[in-house]
Design a protein around this motif. Structure first.
Motif, PDB file in Angstrom:
ATOM      1  N   LEU A  67       0.826  -0.717  -0.243  1.00  0.00           N
ATOM      2  CA  LEU A  67       0.219   0.151  -0.218  1.00  0.00           C
ATOM      3  C   LEU A  67       0.678   1.467  -0.099  1.00  0.00           C
ATOM      4  CD1 LEU A  67      -2.720   1.027   0.129  1.00  0.00           C
ATOM      5  CD2 LEU A  67      -2.843   0.387   3.032  1.00  0.00           C
ATOM      6  N   CYS A  68       1.705   1.333  -1.039  1.00  0.00           N
ATOM      7  CA  CYS A  68       2.158   2.609  -1.748  1.00  0.00           C
ATOM      8  C   CYS A  68       1.776   3.829  -0.796  1.00  0.00           C
ATOM      9  CB  CYS A  68       3.155   3.084  -2.352  1.00  0.00           C
ATOM     10  SG  CYS A  68       4.084   1.356  -3.316  1.00  0.00           S
ATOM     11  N   ALA A  69       0.481   4.167  -0.917  1.00  0.00           N
ATOM     12  CA  ALA A  69      -0.104   5.130  -1.120  1.00  0.00           C
ATOM     13  C   ALA A  69       0.505   5.912   0.618  1.00  0.00           C
ATOM     14  CB  ALA A  69      -1.742   4.897  -0.736  1.00  0.00           C
ATOM     15  N   ALA A  70      -0.167   4.750   1.434  1.00  0.00           N
ATOM     16  CA  ALA A  70       0.114   4.835   2.812  1.00  0.00           C
ATOM     17  C   ALA A  70       1.115   5.091   3.227  1.00  0.00           C
ATOM     18  CB  ALA A  70      -0.396   4.431   3.783  1.00  0.00           C
ATOM     19  N   VAL A 115      -9.194  -4.420   5.499  1.00  0.00           N
ATOM     20  CA  VAL A 115      -9.859  -3.510   4.770  1.00  0.00           C
ATOM     21  C   VAL A 115      -9.602  -3.957   3.693  1.00  0.00           C
ATOM     22  CG1 VAL A 115      -9.691  -1.232   5.885  1.00  0.00           C
ATOM     23  CG2 VAL A 115      -7.868  -2.592   4.983  1.00  0.00           C
ATOM     24  N   PRO A 116     -10.287  -3.856   2.353  1.00  0.00           N
ATOM     25  CA  PRO A 116     -10.064  -4.731   0.946  1.00  0.00           C
ATOM     26  C   PRO A 116      -8.403  -4.501   0.240  1.00  0.00           C
ATOM     27  CG  PRO A 116     -12.244  -3.754   1.515  1.00  0.00           C
ATOM     28  CD  PRO A 116     -11.405  -2.689   2.807  1.00  0.00           C
ATOM     29  N   PHE A 117      -7.782  -3.080   0.666  1.00  0.00           N
ATOM     30  CA  PHE A 117      -6.723  -3.572  -0.235  1.00  0.00           C
ATOM     31  C   PHE A 117      -6.089  -5.019   0.705  1.00  0.00           C
ATOM     32  CE2 PHE A 117      -2.165  -2.557  -0.633  1.00  0.00           C
ATOM     33  CZ  PHE A 117      -2.625  -2.161  -1.575  1.00  0.00           C
ATOM     34  N   ASN A 368      -6.060   3.851  -3.482  1.00  0.00           N
ATOM     35  CA  ASN A 368      -4.866   3.072  -2.707  1.00  0.00           C
ATOM     36  C   ASN A 368      -4.154   2.920  -4.136  1.00  0.00           C
ATOM     37  OD1 ASN A 368      -6.848   2.919  -0.387  1.00  0.00           O
ATOM     38  ND2 ASN A 368      -7.435   1.000  -0.955  1.00  0.00           N
ATOM     39  N   THR A 369      -2.236   3.352  -4.221  1.00  0.00           N
ATOM     40  CA  THR A 369      -1.754   3.370  -5.370  1.00  0.00           C
ATOM     41  C   THR A 369      -1.154   1.873  -4.613  1.00  0.00           C
ATOM     42  OG1 THR A 369      -0.705   5.114  -4.062  1.00  0.00           O
ATOM     43  CG2 THR A 369      -1.896   5.313  -6.263  1.00  0.00           C
ATOM     44  N   GLY A 370      -0.399   1.858  -5.301  1.00  0.00           N
ATOM     45  CA  GLY A 370       0.298   0.272  -5.058  1.00  0.00           C
ATOM     46  C   GLY A 370       0.363  -1.081  -5.546  1.00  0.00           C
ATOM     47  N   TYR A 385     -12.647  -0.018  -7.554  1.00  0.00           N
ATOM     48  CA  TYR A 385     -13.575   0.662  -6.271  1.00  0.00           C
ATOM     49  C   TYR A 385     -13.146  -0.236  -5.097  1.00  0.00           C
ATOM     50  CZ  TYR A 385     -15.140   3.423  -9.950  1.00  0.00           C
ATOM     51  OH  TYR A 385     -15.444   4.712 -11.137  1.00  0.00           O
ATOM     52  N   THR A 386     -13.323  -1.464  -5.295  1.00  0.00           N
ATOM     53  CA  THR A 386     -13.007  -2.622  -3.595  1.00  0.00           C
ATOM     54  C   THR A 386     -11.911  -3.126  -3.606  1.00  0.00           C
ATOM     55  OG1 THR A 386     -13.970  -4.074  -4.955  1.00  0.00           O
ATOM     56  CG2 THR A 386     -13.273  -4.556  -2.894  1.00  0.00           C
ATOM     57  N   LEU A 387     -10.420  -2.867  -4.159  1.00  0.00           N
ATOM     58  CA  LEU A 387      -9.254  -3.059  -4.074  1.00  0.00           C
ATOM     59  C   LEU A 387      -8.333  -1.644  -3.879  1.00  0.00           C
ATOM     60  CD1 LEU A 387      -9.058  -5.659  -4.652  1.00  0.00           C
ATOM     61  CD2 LEU A 387      -6.730  -6.328  -3.339  1.00  0.00           C
ATOM     62  N   GLY A 388      -8.370  -1.275  -4.789  1.00  0.00           N
ATOM     63  CA  GLY A 388      -8.053   0.077  -5.508  1.00  0.00           C
ATOM     64  C   GLY A 388      -8.418   1.295  -4.198  1.00  0.00           C
ATOM     65  N   GLY A 389      -9.906   1.710  -4.092  1.00  0.00           N
ATOM     66  CA  GLY A 389     -10.512   2.607  -3.391  1.00  0.00           C
ATOM     67  C   GLY A 389     -11.254   2.932  -3.634  1.00  0.00           C
TER      68      GLY A 389
END
Lengths: 555, 169
Positions: A67-70, A115-117, A368-370, A385-389
């Motif tokens: 989860l690179c976005a975070a 979380v779905p990610f 959710n980039t990553g 939508y689900t994994l990417g948010g």
């Protein structure tokens, strides 16, 4: 080293890990490192040392958590608590994390593992990424590393190994999707004293970084896969052709090779058998076409990386005119689990024709980039939508570009399509290496097509006329349209020329180069028409925009 | 084939030639090591000049045209000396979608040079990279070897002004 000795090391390592009550894993892959995760790691280690907790709490640097976005990311075990955006410059936050290992997670930075990610992923290739220290071979051995290799060498015939791969249904993860087992059996049957195994780690597709992450997070997995491949086809020499733009991956690969050689898991007489295998890293030098197999081989030979006509295929005449097996990083990373758990297990995952999982890089206009790994056949909608948010800033989805510059743009109407090799091809795109660039409704598709064509004309090696001249002419037509000087017949010319290049170019790069143009023309033709009739860019992205100031400011 | 003995004299007493020589020796002066050797030259000297290309060609017993061909074919190799500082803007797709083009415009506004050029005072080189693999942190810029994530045009402008000494006076 024999299989028994290897298992002994694994047991010993597991025993040592059992004694440790708490584990804090901090991601030190390139993404998190650029957000100073090294300082987080150091800060936590100092805190644990100051509190005298070294016996019960182990802080270690691990690979990519996805989860690179975070980023910078870290995880506390055994609670399985993820922390994101951990601030290296706020010691009180780090202290709170260390002091609450048993209690409640620090709310401000904690991410739920549900979380779905994280929860929706199925990890095979990435199973060790974010779990083990990539610079310690013992960590890899503790998670059953190198067992598959030594088991093959000691107990299985070469043909047996190839058959297992065929049974698994694994297909090349570099883009082409050629059945891996079939390729292996071709090289195994090819005549030649000397055979080679090459790993394509020249991840040239802009927007894709899954191979970099695997090499940085779990380099031994790739080495083990290559060694098993070498055993199966009868090769004793291997090369990893890695991008020079990935210095951390190169460094960790070299460390891993040294460690494996020292333990007798690479080099002469592996597992005390007659099988020997040496691996060398070769640096790429920034030529996109070197992802094409014959060009890559020319580059390993120290020449200009220019493709040549096939046949002969590298399986019969590759490096130094010897039979050569060429697979990419992700393909090799799938090999060890397949041999450990069986081809049937692998074939039970995915769709009828696309087996197993695939790693995708989610980038662009998505929350959710990553990096994610999901079973083949998942829908694009789930990915975005689900994994990417979903799309940030309450904007709408416009298109997803798959397969890098050789791929196509897929519009919203196909979002429920399953992601596999055949489905993507049926809408004019390709699986490619797995980059997914998501674009929101502010994107101008003419500008996007122009961007890719600029890339392709720059990267065309110049050997064949359709690609060298065709990409430049395609770019010229696109530029005219984006400048506001386009004519309606330009659209037909784009289509005609695009189809000609697709049919006549020498290698995959040229044959796929027009894809971004033909796919955007097919799905977003009205946008092209607007540029021509209104002489303005509806999205304010092109040079013909009515308000150039807005286009310069961008978003 | 017998490996060629390292009898070609070093171009100068500069110690960096020893590093180049060491790489060639490691690969037995084989022609296939050309790209690795050029990497070492560029790492040591910052770029490839005529002296180094001639030296590599004669050491590896390759025609100068072959060495020049390889050096110019690959984007990674530079035949011009780099500036004191380097600003690498990633122009990969992820960064492009997130506005890397605006970063390039910002650079041109401040430094008056484009990708692949160096400011006349030799302070800053601007490079456009294919993709540095930091796509999830886009747009990304590398200032002197350090990757900066999610960069704004103002950040680039400030950094360039500092390097070019605009705010010093």
């Amino acid at each position: 080293m024999t299989l028994d000795e290897l298992q002994e090391i694994a047991e010993q390592e597991k025993e040592e890990q059992k004694g440790i009550q708490h584990r804090i894993n901090v991601s030190v892959a390139a993404g998190c490192l650029s957000l100073h995760s090294d300082l987080v790691l150091k800060g936590l280690q100092t805190l644990v040392h100051e509190r005298g907790m070294e016996g019960t709490c182990k802080v270690k640097g691990v690979g990519c958590m996805g989860l690179c976005a975070a980023g910078p990311l870290m995880r506390c075990e055994p609670q399985h608590t993820y922390y994101g955006s951990v601030p290296a410059d706020r010691p009180e936050v780090l202290a709170a994390i260390v002091d609450n290992l048993d209690g409640k997670p620090v709310p401000e930075f904690a991410l739920s593992p549900d979380v779905p990610f994280f929860a929706k992923q199925q990890r095979i290739v990435l199973e060790n990424c974010g779990e083990i220290d990539p610079e310690r071979i013992e960590d890899y051995i503790a998670v059953d590393g190198y067992q598959a290799l030594l088991n093959c060498v000691a107990n299985r015939t070469r043909d047996d190994v190839v058959q297992e791969l065929i049974k698994s249904g694994l297909r090349g993860r570099g883009g082409g999707g050629y059945p891996t087992g079939l390729k292996w059996s071709m090289v195994a049957k090819a005549k030649g004293e000397q055979k080679y195994v090459i790993c394509n780690a020249d991840e040239g597709d802009p927007g894709a970084f899954m191979d970099r992450s695997v090499l940085e997070s779990d380099p031994h997995r790739v080495l083990e896969g290559m060694a098993i491949a070498a055993y199966a086809v009868g090769a004793d020499k291997g090369y990893i052709y890695c991008r020079a733009e990935y210095p951390l991956a190169v460094k960790r690969l070299k460390i891993a090779i040294r460690q494996a050689e020292k333990m007798g898991l690479l080099g002469k007489r592996i597992g005390e058998s007659d099988f020997s295998f040496d691996v060398e890293v070769r640096l790429g030098a920034g030529a996109f076409v070197c992802g094409e197999e014959t060009a890559l081989i020319a580059s390993v030979e120290g020449k200009r990386g220019v493709p040549r006509p096939r046949p002969p295929y590298p399986a019969y005449s590759g490096l130094n005119h010897s039979p050569t097996l060429l697979n990419n990083v992700e393909t090799y990373a799938n090999v060890a689990p397949i041999l450990r758990k069986g081809g049937d297990w692998f074939a039970s995952i995915g769709t009828a024709k696309s087996k197993g999982t695939k790693v995708f890089a989610l980038v662009g206009d998505v929350n959710n980039t990553g990096l994610i790994e999901v079973p083949m056949g998942i829908s694009l909608r789930d990915l975005v939508y689900t994994l990417g948010g979903g799309i940030p800033g309450n904007r709408n989805f416009k298109a997803v570009q798959t397969g890098g510059p050789s791929g196509g743009c897929i519009p919203e109407q196909y979002l429920d399509m399953p992601v596999d090799y055949e489905s993507l091809a049926s809408v004019g795109s390709i699986m490619g290496s797995g980059g997914m660039i998501i674009m929101d409704d502010s994107a101008c598709m003419v500008d996007v097509a122009k961007f890719f064509m600029d890339f392709m004309r720059d990267e065309s090696c110049g050997k064949c006329v359709p690609c060298r001249v065709g990409t430049t002419q395609l770019y010229g037509l696109l530029e005219r349209i984006s400048d506001g000087n386009g004519r309606m017949e330009d659209l037909e010319n784009l289509e005609r020329l695009g189809s000609m290049v697709q049919r006549t170019a020498l290698c995959g790069l040229g044959q796929n180069a027009p894809n971004p143009v033909t796919s955007t023309l097919a799905y977003f033709r009205d946008e092209y028409v607007k540029h021509i009739t209104d002489k303005t860019c509806p999205q304010n992205k092109c040079a013909c925009s009515k308000t150039p100031a807005a286009s310069a400011a961008g978003k | 084939m017998q490996a060629y003995p390292a009898s070609v004299p070093l171009p100068s007493s500069d110690k960096r030639w020893k590093l180049v020589e060491a790489t060639m020796r490691r690969y037995g002066h084989k022609a296939s090591s050309l790209i690795e050797v050029l990497h070492t030259v560029q790492e040591s000297f910052g770029y490839l000049d005529e002296v180094s290309l001639r030296f590599v060609a004669s050491s590896l017993r390759l025609p100068l045209s072959t060495v020049f061909g390889v050096a110019t074919y690959y984007h990674f190799f530079s035949l011009k000396p780099p500036g004191e500082h380097t600003c690498v803007v990633c122009m990969g797709t992820g960064c492009y979608v997130k506005g890397a083009g605006n970063l390039m415009k910002a650079i041109e506004e401040v430094a008056h040079v484009g990708a692949g050029e160096t400011t006349p005072d030799g302070k800053v080189s601007v490079v456009a990279a294919r993709c540095i693999g930091a796509c999830s942190l886009s747009p990304a810029v590398i200032f002197d070897g350090e990757v900066f994530p999610k960069v704004q045009p103002s950040t680039v402008k400030d950094q360039l002004r500092r390097w070019m000494g605009h705010d010093a006076g």
